[in-house]
Design a protein around this motif. Structure first.
Motif, PDB file in Angstrom:
ATOM      1  N   TYR A   6       0.834  -1.203   0.000  1.00  0.00           N
ATOM      2  CA  TYR A   6       0.000   0.000   0.000  1.00  0.00           C
ATOM      3  C   TYR A   6       0.872   1.257   0.000  1.00  0.00           C
ATOM      4  CZ  TYR A   6      -3.571   3.338   1.317  1.00  0.00           C
ATOM      5  OH  TYR A   6      -4.401   4.416   1.347  1.00  0.00           O
ATOM      6  N   ILE A   7       1.904   1.272   0.806  1.00  0.00           N
ATOM      7  CA  ILE A   7       2.807   2.424   0.855  1.00  0.00           C
ATOM      8  C   ILE A   7       3.512   2.603  -0.483  1.00  0.00           C
ATOM      9  CG2 ILE A   7       4.925   3.298   1.916  1.00  0.00           C
ATOM     10  CD1 ILE A   7       3.904   2.113   4.546  1.00  0.00           C
ATOM     11  N   LYS A   8       3.920   1.496  -1.097  1.00  0.00           N
ATOM     12  CA  LYS A   8       4.570   1.569  -2.410  1.00  0.00           C
ATOM     13  C   LYS A   8       3.609   2.144  -3.452  1.00  0.00           C
ATOM     14  CE  LYS A   8       6.840  -1.313  -5.849  1.00  0.00           C
ATOM     15  NZ  LYS A   8       7.196  -2.686  -6.233  1.00  0.00           N
ATOM     16  N   TYR A   9       2.372   1.682  -3.435  1.00  0.00           N
ATOM     17  CA  TYR A   9       1.367   2.177  -4.383  1.00  0.00           C
ATOM     18  C   TYR A   9       1.121   3.667  -4.173  1.00  0.00           C
ATOM     19  CZ  TYR A   9      -3.195   3.013  -6.454  1.00  0.00           C
ATOM     20  OH  TYR A   9      -4.229   3.553  -7.165  1.00  0.00           O
ATOM     21  N   MET A  10       0.972   4.080  -2.926  1.00  0.00           N
ATOM     22  CA  MET A  10       0.701   5.489  -2.640  1.00  0.00           C
ATOM     23  C   MET A  10       1.877   6.376  -3.058  1.00  0.00           C
ATOM     24  SD  MET A  10      -2.330   5.789  -1.687  1.00  0.00           S
ATOM     25  CE  MET A  10      -2.287   7.487  -1.206  1.00  0.00           C
TER      26      MET A  10
END
Length: 59
Positions: A6-10
């Motif tokens: 999720y952090i990578k996507y954001m």
């Protein structure tokens, strides 16, 4: 989706937004303002959306 994904996507989304030119951001914003709103969702909330999903699921 795990926390790291999720952090990578954001971060990918944020960097993509930052890298876009200002003219394209203005164009996207003006286009968004001119799109007609979906009145069934605006006036009645999520119930019409849920009903549509239910009908699509049963088909």
């Amino acid at each position: 989706m795990s926390g790291n994904e999720y952090i990578k996507y954001m971060t990918e989304q944020i960097t993509a937004y930052i890298d876009t030119p200002a003219e394209e951001k203005k164009l996207r914003k003006s286009r968004h303002k001119t799109d007609p709103p979906v009145y069934s969702s605006k006036w009645l909330g999520i119930l019409p959306f849920a009903f549509k999903l239910l009908l699509k699921k049963t088909e």
